[in-house]
Scaffold this motif. Sequence first.
Motif, mmCIF file in Angstrom:
data_model
loop_
_atom_site.group_PDB
_atom_site.id
_atom_site.type_symbol
_atom_site.label_atom_id
_atom_site.label_comp_id
_atom_site.label_asym_id
_atom_site.label_seq_id
_atom_site.Cartn_x
_atom_site.Cartn_y
_atom_site.Cartn_z
ATOM 1 N N ASP A 252 0.569 113.585 64.065
ATOM 2 C CA ASP A 252 1.329 114.646 63.403
ATOM 3 C C ASP A 252 2.834 114.385 63.382
ATOM 4 O OD1 ASP A 252 2.040 115.129 66.016
ATOM 5 O OD2 ASP A 252 1.346 117.197 66.073
ATOM 6 N N GLY A 253 3.539 115.178 62.609
ATOM 7 C CA GLY A 253 4.972 114.999 62.399
ATOM 8 C C GLY A 253 5.805 115.147 63.661
ATOM 9 N N LYS A 254 5.409 116.066 64.533
ATOM 10 C CA LYS A 254 6.147 116.283 65.782
ATOM 11 C C LYS A 254 6.091 115.031 66.665
ATOM 12 C CE LYS A 254 6.195 119.425 69.713
ATOM 13 N NZ LYS A 254 5.501 120.545 70.357
ATOM 14 N N GLU A 255 4.897 114.444 66.766
ATOM 15 C CA GLU A 255 4.736 113.230 67.574
ATOM 16 C C GLU A 255 5.423 112.042 66.901
ATOM 17 O OE1 GLU A 255 3.587 110.805 70.756
ATOM 18 O OE2 GLU A 255 3.882 112.939 70.525
ATOM 19 N N GLU A 256 5.371 111.999 65.582
ATOM 20 C CA GLU A 256 6.062 110.927 64.852
ATOM 21 C C GLU A 256 7.571 110.984 65.122
ATOM 22 O OE1 GLU A 256 6.937 109.476 60.281
ATOM 23 O OE2 GLU A 256 5.293 110.872 60.653
ATOM 24 N N LYS A 257 8.117 112.184 65.127
ATOM 25 C CA LYS A 257 9.548 112.360 65.409
ATOM 26 C C LYS A 257 9.881 111.870 66.821
ATOM 27 C CE LYS A 257 13.187 115.806 65.390
ATOM 28 N NZ LYS A 257 13.530 117.223 65.191
ATOM 29 N N ARG A 258 9.013 112.166 67.782
ATOM 30 C CA ARG A 258 9.224 111.724 69.169
ATOM 31 C C ARG A 258 9.208 110.198 69.256
ATOM 32 N NH1 ARG A 258 6.898 110.204 73.919
ATOM 33 N NH2 ARG A 258 4.857 109.884 73.000
ATOM 34 N N SER B 44 1.589 97.403 70.517
ATOM 35 C CA SER B 44 1.334 97.722 71.916
ATOM 36 C C SER B 44 2.158 98.927 72.369
ATOM 37 C CB SER B 44 1.653 96.515 72.793
ATOM 38 O OG SER B 44 1.462 96.815 74.143
ATOM 39 N N GLU B 45 3.440 98.939 72.037
ATOM 40 C CA GLU B 45 4.298 100.062 72.418
ATOM 41 C C GLU B 45 3.805 101.366 71.801
ATOM 42 O OE1 GLU B 45 8.624 97.875 72.855
ATOM 43 O OE2 GLU B 45 7.937 98.456 70.847
ATOM 44 N N LEU B 46 3.446 101.303 70.538
ATOM 45 C CA LEU B 46 2.996 102.517 69.853
ATOM 46 C C LEU B 46 1.661 103.009 70.399
ATOM 47 C CD1 LEU B 46 4.047 101.522 66.258
ATOM 48 C CD2 LEU B 46 5.034 103.354 67.641
ATOM 49 N N LEU B 47 0.733 102.113 70.606
ATOM 50 C CA LEU B 47 -0.576 102.522 71.107
ATOM 51 C C LEU B 47 -0.497 103.121 72.507
ATOM 52 C CD1 LEU B 47 -2.709 99.519 69.852
ATOM 53 C CD2 LEU B 47 -2.910 101.902 69.112
ATOM 54 N N HIS B 48 0.392 102.602 73.333
ATOM 55 C CA HIS B 48 0.491 103.096 74.704
ATOM 56 C C HIS B 48 1.329 104.369 74.837
ATOM 57 C CE1 HIS B 48 -0.970 99.028 75.626
ATOM 58 N NE2 HIS B 48 -1.567 99.663 76.617
ATOM 59 N N ASN B 49 2.124 104.686 73.825
ATOM 60 C CA ASN B 49 2.999 105.848 73.927
ATOM 61 C C ASN B 49 2.656 106.995 72.997
ATOM 62 O OD1 ASN B 49 5.261 105.194 75.895
ATOM 63 N ND2 ASN B 49 5.124 103.340 74.668
ATOM 64 N N ALA B 50 1.776 106.784 72.058
ATOM 65 C CA ALA B 50 1.412 107.844 71.120
ATOM 66 C C ALA B 50 0.459 108.828 71.782
ATOM 67 C CB ALA B 50 0.776 107.245 69.875
#
Length: 61
Positions: A30-36, A48-54
């Motif tokens: 979602d947009g809120k998580e994308e903004k984060r 790797s960074e995205l998969l571990h932090n999303a």
Amino acid sequence: MERVEPADVEHDALTKVWSVTEFCTRHRIDGKEEKRLLQLFGVFATASELLHNARREPRFR
């Protein structure tokens, strides 16, 4: 057991650089998580960074 040499292991999948917006679209984030994620990494980050932090909300039936 089998010995694996470090040179034989491919690192391409996890070190591929993604657009954070493209990643969020493909993974239905979602947009809120994308903004984060954009604040955390900027416009681009490795898979790797995205998969571990999303964080994703669970999809219930």
